[in-house]
Scaffold this motif. Structure first.
Motif, PDB file in Angstrom:
ATOM      1  N   HIS A  45       0.807  -1.221   0.000  1.00 44.90           N
ATOM      2  CA  HIS A  45       0.000   0.000   0.000  1.00 44.90           C
ATOM      3  C   HIS A  45       0.843   1.274   0.000  1.00 44.90           C
ATOM      4  CE1 HIS A  45      -4.048  -1.635   0.180  1.00 44.90           C
ATOM      5  NE2 HIS A  45      -3.553  -2.601   0.930  1.00 44.90           N
ATOM      6  N   GLN A  46       2.144   1.155   0.148  1.00 46.45           N
ATOM      7  CA  GLN A  46       3.032   2.319   0.092  1.00 46.45           C
ATOM      8  C   GLN A  46       3.442   2.559  -1.364  1.00 46.45           C
ATOM      9  OE1 GLN A  46       6.414   1.532   2.586  1.00 46.45           O
ATOM     10  NE2 GLN A  46       5.360   2.184   4.423  1.00 46.45           N
ATOM     11  N   HIS A  47       2.506   2.739  -2.190  1.00 45.02           N
ATOM     12  CA  HIS A  47       2.777   2.949  -3.625  1.00 45.02           C
ATOM     13  C   HIS A  47       3.087   4.429  -3.822  1.00 45.02           C
ATOM     14  CE1 HIS A  47       2.721   1.468  -7.734  1.00 45.02           C
ATOM     15  NE2 HIS A  47       2.196   2.637  -8.069  1.00 45.02           N
ATOM     16  N   ASP A  48       4.327   4.794  -3.495  1.00 37.27           N
ATOM     17  CA  ASP A  48       4.739   6.206  -3.481  1.00 37.27           C
ATOM     18  C   ASP A  48       5.546   6.581  -4.729  1.00 37.27           C
ATOM     19  OD1 ASP A  48       6.918   4.640  -2.842  1.00 37.27           O
ATOM     20  OD2 ASP A  48       7.620   5.917  -1.225  1.00 37.27           O
ATOM     21  N   TYR A  49       5.041   6.220  -5.853  1.00 40.01           N
ATOM     22  CA  TYR A  49       5.730   6.469  -7.120  1.00 40.01           C
ATOM     23  C   TYR A  49       5.081   7.663  -7.810  1.00 40.01           C
ATOM     24  CZ  TYR A  49       7.545   1.941  -5.923  1.00 40.01           C
ATOM     25  OH  TYR A  49       8.146   0.912  -5.246  1.00 40.01           O
ATOM     26  N   ALA A  50       5.907   8.433  -8.495  1.00 37.59           N
ATOM     27  CA  ALA A  50       5.410   9.618  -9.186  1.00 37.59           C
ATOM     28  C   ALA A  50       4.540   9.245 -10.377  1.00 37.59           C
ATOM     29  CB  ALA A  50       6.586  10.481  -9.648  1.00 37.59           C
ATOM     30  N   PHE A  51       4.795   8.073 -10.920  1.00 36.92           N
ATOM     31  CA  PHE A  51       4.089   7.648 -12.127  1.00 36.92           C
ATOM     32  C   PHE A  51       4.136   6.133 -12.193  1.00 36.92           C
ATOM     33  CE2 PHE A  51       3.690   7.339 -16.843  1.00 36.92           C
ATOM     34  CZ  PHE A  51       2.534   8.084 -16.985  1.00 36.92           C
ATOM     35  N   THR A  52       3.098   5.520 -12.733  1.00 38.04           N
ATOM     36  CA  THR A  52       3.025   4.064 -12.846  1.00 38.04           C
ATOM     37  C   THR A  52       2.783   3.682 -14.298  1.00 38.04           C
ATOM     38  OG1 THR A  52       2.167   3.870 -10.592  1.00 38.04           O
ATOM     39  CG2 THR A  52       1.791   1.988 -12.065  1.00 38.04           C
ATOM     40  N   ILE A  53       3.599   2.762 -14.769  1.00 38.29           N
ATOM     41  CA  ILE A  53       3.514   2.224 -16.123  1.00 38.29           C
ATOM     42  C   ILE A  53       3.129   0.755 -16.006  1.00 38.29           C
ATOM     43  CG2 ILE A  53       4.835   1.680 -18.214  1.00 38.29           C
ATOM     44  CD1 ILE A  53       6.812   3.959 -17.196  1.00 38.29           C
ATOM     45  N   VAL A  54       2.201   0.324 -16.833  1.00 35.86           N
ATOM     46  CA  VAL A  54       1.841  -1.099 -16.907  1.00 35.86           C
ATOM     47  C   VAL A  54       2.182  -1.587 -18.309  1.00 35.86           C
ATOM     48  CG1 VAL A  54      -0.036  -2.795 -16.809  1.00 35.86           C
ATOM     49  CG2 VAL A  54       0.007  -0.885 -15.185  1.00 35.86           C
ATOM     50  N   THR A  55       2.910  -2.689 -18.366  1.00 43.04           N
ATOM     51  CA  THR A  55       3.282  -3.265 -19.657  1.00 43.04           C
ATOM     52  C   THR A  55       2.219  -4.276 -20.087  1.00 43.04           C
ATOM     53  OG1 THR A  55       4.660  -4.885 -18.478  1.00 43.04           O
ATOM     54  CG2 THR A  55       5.771  -2.942 -19.359  1.00 43.04           C
ATOM     55  N   ALA A  56       1.728  -4.099 -21.287  1.00 48.21           N
ATOM     56  CA  ALA A  56       0.715  -5.006 -21.829  1.00 48.21           C
ATOM     57  C   ALA A  56       1.359  -6.359 -22.152  1.00 48.21           C
ATOM     58  CB  ALA A  56       0.089  -4.416 -23.082  1.00 48.21           C
ATOM     59  N   PRO A  57       0.603  -7.420 -21.995  1.00 50.41           N
ATOM     60  CA  PRO A  57       1.135  -8.747 -22.335  1.00 50.41           C
ATOM     61  C   PRO A  57       0.960  -9.041 -23.827  1.00 50.41           C
ATOM     62  CG  PRO A  57      -1.005  -8.986 -21.328  1.00 50.41           C
ATOM     63  CD  PRO A  57      -0.690  -7.512 -21.331  1.00 50.41           C
ATOM     64  N   ASP A  58       1.502  -8.149 -24.650  1.00 47.94           N
ATOM     65  CA  ASP A  58       1.314  -8.305 -26.093  1.00 47.94           C
ATOM     66  C   ASP A  58       2.563  -8.820 -26.809  1.00 47.94           C
ATOM     67  OD1 ASP A  58       2.707  -5.937 -25.730  1.00 47.94           O
ATOM     68  OD2 ASP A  58       1.469  -4.758 -27.088  1.00 47.94           O
ATOM     69  N   PHE A  59       3.564  -9.242 -26.044  1.00 48.06           N
ATOM     70  CA  PHE A  59       4.712  -9.943 -26.610  1.00 48.06           C
ATOM     71  C   PHE A  59       4.411 -11.432 -26.561  1.00 48.06           C
ATOM     72  CE2 PHE A  59       7.717  -6.521 -24.776  1.00 48.06           C
ATOM     73  CZ  PHE A  59       7.653  -5.783 -25.940  1.00 48.06           C
ATOM     74  N   PRO A  60       4.997 -12.223 -27.445  1.00 48.53           N
ATOM     75  CA  PRO A  60       4.833 -13.672 -27.300  1.00 48.53           C
ATOM     76  C   PRO A  60       5.382 -14.108 -25.937  1.00 48.53           C
ATOM     77  CG  PRO A  60       5.801 -13.145 -29.427  1.00 48.53           C
ATOM     78  CD  PRO A  60       5.781 -11.866 -28.629  1.00 48.53           C
ATOM     79  N   TRP A  61       4.638 -14.974 -25.274  1.00 47.81           N
ATOM     80  CA  TRP A  61       5.073 -15.476 -23.976  1.00 47.81           C
ATOM     81  C   TRP A  61       6.311 -16.336 -24.178  1.00 47.81           C
ATOM     82  CZ3 TRP A  61       5.695 -20.294 -21.686  1.00 47.81           C
ATOM     83  CH2 TRP A  61       5.860 -20.286 -20.298  1.00 47.81           C
ATOM     84  N   ALA A  62       7.298 -16.169 -23.287  1.00 49.31           N
ATOM     85  CA  ALA A  62       8.529 -16.956 -23.387  1.00 49.31           C
ATOM     86  C   ALA A  62       8.834 -17.569 -22.032  1.00 49.31           C
ATOM     87  CB  ALA A  62       9.679 -16.066 -23.825  1.00 49.31           C
ATOM     88  N   PRO A  63       9.093 -18.868 -21.988  1.00 48.55           N
ATOM     89  CA  PRO A  63       9.466 -19.488 -20.709  1.00 48.55           C
ATOM     90  C   PRO A  63      10.805 -18.925 -20.230  1.00 48.55           C
ATOM     91  CG  PRO A  63       9.734 -21.051 -22.508  1.00 48.55           C
ATOM     92  CD  PRO A  63       9.106 -19.822 -23.086  1.00 48.55           C
TER      93      PRO A  63
END
Length: 172
Positions: A103-121
């Motif tokens: 809950h201490q999400h004290d970041y100035a900005f948050t980026i979420v990466t989409a899962p649009d790359f082929p999945w790789a083990p």
């Protein structure tokens, strides 16, 4: 100028590490690699429930250490929020201290990466495309529930860097 911490969140195999490194290069600053990857390599196994708090604490400690070498931005490849989200996925109970850190999400900005790359083990650390998609949905829901603003980046690495750069122009 104060260094602004930027959180880069996303499910497994969604390009977080590559993006963090590319953004650090683009902005001539430093980034904080995901400690979980180091833990798995070092121990040659995935962490147990009782080790999740240590992983989150170490991630935060490394952020604090990296601030001294950062210029304008510090790109953080994951945060305790992701550690807690994955802990909920794999374990029944979370350490109360991990919940507090989450809950201490004290970041100035948050980026979420989409899962649009082929999945790789990736050895021990990655499970499947289905888990990646489920965790991605859970992450978006959690950010919405908590009112944490974020940008969802998609496409190639250069395209993602461009999307983030456009958004960060508004922070400076």
């Amino acid at each position: 100028m104060t260094v602004q911490k930027i959180a880069i969140l996303g499910a497994e195999s969604s390009g977080k590490s590559n993006l963090a490194e590319a953004l650090a290069h683009h902005y001539q600053t430093v980034w904080v690699p995901e400690y979980l990857r180091e833990f798995v390599d070092q121990h040659q196994r995935v962490p147990r429930s009782e080790e999740q708090l240590h992983i989150a604490q170490t991630q935060r400690e490394r952020e604090q250490q990296a601030l001294a070498g950062a210029k304008n931005f510090l790109f953080c490849d994951t945060t305790p929020l992701m550690t807690a989200l994955y802990s909920r996925h794999y374990f029944t109970e979370l350490d109360p201290e991990l919940v507090r850190l989450e809950h201490q999400h004290d970041y100035a900005f948050t980026i979420v990466t989409a899962p649009d790359f082929p999945w790789a083990p990736d050895g021990l650390q990655r499970e499947s495309p289905a888990v990646r998609d489920r965790v991605h949905r859970e992450l978006l829901e959690l950010l919405e529930e908590r009112g944490i603003p974020f940008i969802l980046v998609e496409g190639s690495l250069p395209s993602r860097v461009e999307q983030v750069s456009f958004a960060l122009d508004f922070l400076t």
